[in-house]
Structures are given as structure tokens and as C-alpha cells.
Design an enzyme around this catalytic site. Structure first.
Site, short mmCIF file in Angstrom:
data_model
loop_
_atom_site.label_atom_id
_atom_site.label_comp_id
_atom_site.label_asym_id
_atom_site.label_seq_id
_atom_site.Cartn_x
_atom_site.Cartn_y
_atom_site.Cartn_z
N HIS A 17 0.77 -1.28 -0.05
CA HIS A 17 -0.08 -0.16 -0.03
C HIS A 17 0.82 1.22 0.05
O HIS A 17 1.38 1.74 1.11
CB HIS A 17 -0.92 0.02 1.25
N HIS A 19 1.48 5.35 -1.84
CA HIS A 19 1.23 6.46 -2.52
C HIS A 19 2.32 7.19 -3.25
O HIS A 19 3.07 7.54 -2.38
CB HIS A 19 0.03 7.60 -1.68
N LEU A 20 2.40 7.16 -4.43
CA LEU A 20 3.81 7.65 -5.07
C LEU A 20 3.39 9.09 -5.67
O LEU A 20 4.42 9.67 -6.21
CB LEU A 20 4.32 6.79 -6.18
N ARG A 21 1.98 9.50 -5.68
CA ARG A 21 1.78 10.79 -6.39
C ARG A 21 2.16 10.89 -7.71
O ARG A 21 2.62 10.00 -8.47
CB ARG A 21 2.40 11.75 -5.59
N ASN A 45 -5.03 7.17 -6.35
CA ASN A 45 -6.00 8.24 -5.92
C ASN A 45 -4.99 9.59 -6.25
O ASN A 45 -4.91 10.62 -5.61
CB ASN A 45 -6.19 8.41 -4.30
N LYS A 103 -9.59 -0.50 -6.18
CA LYS A 103 -9.57 0.13 -4.72
C LYS A 103 -10.80 0.84 -4.62
O LYS A 103 -11.25 1.78 -5.38
CB LYS A 103 -8.52 1.45 -4.76
N HIS A 140 -10.60 1.22 1.72
CA HIS A 140 -10.40 2.23 2.45
C HIS A 140 -11.57 2.14 3.37
O HIS A 140 -12.65 2.77 3.07
CB HIS A 140 -10.23 3.52 1.93
N HIS A 178 -4.92 -0.67 5.86
CA HIS A 178 -4.61 0.30 6.99
C HIS A 178 -5.39 0.20 8.28
O HIS A 178 -5.97 1.05 8.55
CB HIS A 178 -3.92 1.64 6.66
N LEU A 223 -5.47 9.38 7.85
CA LEU A 223 -6.70 8.41 7.64
C LEU A 223 -6.58 7.01 7.65
O LEU A 223 -5.69 6.66 6.58
CB LEU A 223 -7.61 9.28 6.83
N ASP A 251 1.16 2.49 3.52
CA ASP A 251 0.16 3.66 3.52
C ASP A 251 1.19 4.99 3.50
O ASP A 251 0.85 6.09 3.80
CB ASP A 251 -1.02 3.63 4.50
N HIS A 255 2.76 14.32 1.68
CA HIS A 255 2.43 15.80 1.51
C HIS A 255 3.15 16.86 1.81
O HIS A 255 4.09 16.59 3.03
CB HIS A 255 0.98 16.11 2.41
N ALA A 267 -4.40 14.86 5.39
CA ALA A 267 -4.37 13.54 5.95
C ALA A 267 -3.07 12.59 5.20
O ALA A 267 -3.19 12.43 3.94
CB ALA A 267 -5.41 12.74 6.00
C1 NCD Z 1 -3.61 8.80 2.07
C2 NCD Z 1 -3.32 9.96 0.88
O1 NCD Z 1 -2.60 10.96 1.29
O2 NCD Z 1 -3.34 9.63 -0.32
N1 NCD Z 1 -3.91 9.40 3.05
C3 NCD Z 1 -3.99 8.88 4.31
O3 NCD Z 1 -4.07 9.73 5.40
N2 NCD Z 1 -3.82 7.59 4.72
C4 NCD Z 1 -5.27 8.46 1.39
C5 NCD Z 1 -5.48 7.07 2.25
O4 NCD Z 1 -4.76 6.00 2.12
O5 NCD Z 1 -6.49 7.05 2.91
ZN ZN Z 2 -3.26 4.76 1.55
ZN ZN Z 3 -7.03 4.87 2.84
#
Ligand code: NCD
Ligand code: ZN
Ligand code: ZN
Length: 348
Positions: A17, A19-21, A45, A103, A140, A178, A223, A251, A255, A267
């Protein structure tokens, strides 16, 4: 696993899990994940969510292009479900090997979920198709109703959404992402073999006090939010139990510092740079070093039906200081454990 008192060598782990943006920050964050992990499930996302086979292929190419020269890292792509997801498109991407899961973001539950699903009834035919073809659903798990307290949103999601969904589709392969509560850990343990969960380092390390005691601490905010101490303890027990239903998913959710230190802070916790060090410390504290490899490197591939990684990584017991901030190709990000000293060091 090969261990002496001061060194631990395990099969190279995967991160189920991340997030690489996208854009400039991608090249700043992906090396951190690729340094420690062989493969990672990349969440869809983005600002324009990954909903089509073509957009997943293009995003995968951008990730590969952002990797350090010669990195063998493999991104595993996912599809973002919306109220309008087409079962045929889901199946096509799955069968062509473009994505290996889809997802579910309840609309407005978290970062980048504005296009998410407003009611699971709207994706019934997509989920039926996924059940039929064995395509995993990644969830999620939080409700978004205003009358449900933010600390209860995961437990209520189990009652209102997950349990009914699995009763209707008992063969659906599902990862509860998560997890943050004892209720979620119990639910996963009681469910069939088709149900598993990822657990993040932050939910093993912190409870909600970390966010709120002595001042409001935006870098501990993600989150689902960290819960009471009893939940953290239940998660530590589940992660270190040896139960194959639980596996590593950081996760990591970068940011920019200024977007978290704000009146309405984002988050997400950026934990990729010291992910294995963070998890390993928990396993050591729980006297479960012998279960670290299963959680990190075996249970995930087994659930997804993927081969185990052949190469190994080594961590050594020596103090490492986590920097206060990290420059991710021009974006300043505060990592998880910023300013702390961790007890294990990733060697490579
Ligand atoms: C994640 C994100 O920033 O993309 N943020 C988080 O707080 N976990 C999104 C997610 O996994 O819910
Ligand atoms: Zn996530
Ligand atoms: Zn999530």
C-alpha cells in the site's frame, strides 16, 4: 531468515500500500520505496484518479521513468472505483496484467477520494465481476456520514458495509487496508481466507494522543486516524502474531510540509524512508523478530498469488537518526519519526 543478535537478513519485502503521487514529487518519493522494497501496490488516488486501463499504463510508465537508474523495483497498479466503474474495463485491465486489484474509496473519506463511491450498491456489478474473476478489492474502510464520530468510522464501516458485502459475495477477495482498530483485526481474523489486511507502521507506533497531546501535531495525522491505545495494542498483536492474513502496507502518503502544517492540514504520513526500520522496531519490542519476514515478505505475495522475492535485505542493530525533513525533488516533507532515533538501520 538469518539472524544474529545484531543483524537480520530476510527475503526482500514488498509494500502492499503506497502513494507515489505524480509530477515532480514522484521522482522525489519513489526512490525511498524502491530502496527497501521489491514491489509495491500503487494507490490510484491521483488528482485525476486512475480509472482506465490506459491511464494505469501511462502512470506505470511515469513511475518507471522516475526510478533511479537500474532500479529493479516493480510497481503494481490498481484501479480507482467510482460509481460508474465498468466491469468489462476492470476485467480487461486485470486479464491484461495492467492492474492487479481495484480500490474502493468511499467518496470524501480521505485524500483524493472526491471521485470515490457514494454507495457500494452503485458498484454491485463491478464487485460481482471481481468476485467471479478473483480480482482483489482493496478497501479504505471508513463511513463518511456526518453523524458518525471520526474515531468510530472504521468500526461502523464493518457493520454497515463490509460484513453485508461479504455475506452477499462470500468469495470476494478483499484487503482491508491500513486497519486501525481491534474491531477490524477481529473481523479479518474471523473472516475466510479470502480476507486479509495491511497494517501501517504509524498505527503500530502511535495512538491518538500523539496527534493531540501538548499541541496539535499534523504530522501524526493520517486517515483512518490513530485510535485509542487498546487498538494500537491489538494491531501490534495481530501484526506480530504470525497470522498470514496480516501483511506490510505502509500507506506512505507524502504531503508537502506546508500542506500539513495548515489550518486544514492534509491526511497522510510519509513513512517510506525508514519503513523497515520502523516496523522492525515494533517486532523487536514484541519479541517477534522471527515473525518479521512472514509479515514483510511472505504473507502479501501469498495472498496475491505472486512469487516470493528471491533476493534478500539486511538490517543491522545500530542507531539511526531520522531527519526533520526530506527534500523530495523540491518538495519539503516531514517524515514519520522525524527527529527520533530508531534502533535498526537498513543496510541494503
Ligand atoms: C492517503 C493519501 O494521502 O493519499 N492519506 C492517508 O491519510 N492515509 C489516502 C489514504 O490512504 O486514505
Ligand atoms: Zn493509503
Ligand atoms: Zn486509505
Amino acid at each position: 531468515m538469518n539472524s544474529s543478535a545484531n543483524r537480520l537478513t530476510i527475503r526482500r519485502p514488498d509494500d502492499w500500500h503506497v502513494h507515489l503521487r505524480d509530477g515532480a514529487i514522484l521522482a522525489g518519493v519513489v526512490p525511498h520505496t524502491a530502496r527497501q522494497f521489491a514491489r509495491a501496490i500503487v494507490m490510484p488516488n491521483l488528482a485525476a484518479p486512475i480509472t482506465s486501463v490506459a491511464s494505469a499504463q501511462a502512470y506505470r510508465q511515469r513511475i518507471l521513468a522516475a526510478l533511479p537508474e537500474g532500479s529493479p523495483f516493480t510497481p503494481l497498479m490498481t484501479c480507482y472505483l467510482t460509481d460508474h466503474s465498468d466491469p468489462d474495463e476492470l476485467q480487461r485491465g486485470f486479464e491484461e496484467g495492467v492492474w492487479l486489484a481495484a480500490k474502493l474509496y468511499p467518496a470524501h473519506a480521505t485524500t483524493g477520494s472526491a471521485h470515490g463511491v457514494t454507495d457500494v450498491a452503485n458498484i454491485h456489478s463491478a464487485l460481482e465481476r471481481m468476485e467471479r474473476i478473483g480480482m482483489p478489492l482493496l478497501v479504505h474502510g471508513e463511513v463518511t456520514q456526518a453523524d458518525v464520530d471520526v474515531f468510530d468510522r472504521e468500526a461502523v464501516f464493518i457493520e454497515r458495509v463490509l460484513a453485508p458485502l461479504l455475506r452477499a459475495m462470500p468469495g470476494l477477495r478483499m484487503v482491508f487496508e491500513h486497519i486501525t482498530t481491534a474491531e477490524a483485526a477481529d473481523f479479518v481474523m474471523a473472516a475466510g481466507e479470502n480476507v486479509a489486511a495491511t497494517i501501517t507502521p504509524q498505527h503500530l507506533h502511535i495512538n491518538r494522543n500523539a496527534m493531540l497531546v501538548g499541541g496539535i501535531r499534523p504530522h501524526a495525522y493520517c486517515l483512518p486516524v490513530a485510535k485509542r491505545e487498546k487498538h494500537r495494542l491489538a494491531l501490534r498483536k495481530a501484526a506480530t502474531s504470525g497470522n498470514p492474513k496480516f501483511f506490510l502496507g505502509t500507506d506512505t502518503a507524502p504531503h508537502a510540509r506546508h500542506l500539513k502544517e495548515a489550518a486544514c492540514g492534509c491526511a497522510g504520513i510519509f513513512n517510506a524512508p525508514f519503513a523497515l526500520e520502523s516496523y522492525l522496531q515494533v517486532f523487536e519490542e514484541e519479541d517477534a523478530l522471527d515473525r518479521f519476514e512472514a509479515f514483510s515478505s511472505e504473507n502479501g505475495p501469498a495472498f496475491y498469488g505472486l512469487p516470493l522475492n528471491a533476493e534478500t535485505v539486511t538490517l543491522e542493530r545500530s542507531a539511526i537518526e531520522v531527519p526533520g525533513e526530506i527534500d523530495a525533488n523540491g518538495t519539503v516533507i516531514v517524515p514519520f519519526h522525524a527527529g527520533e532515533t530508531l534502533r535498526w538501520r537498513f543496510v541494503g
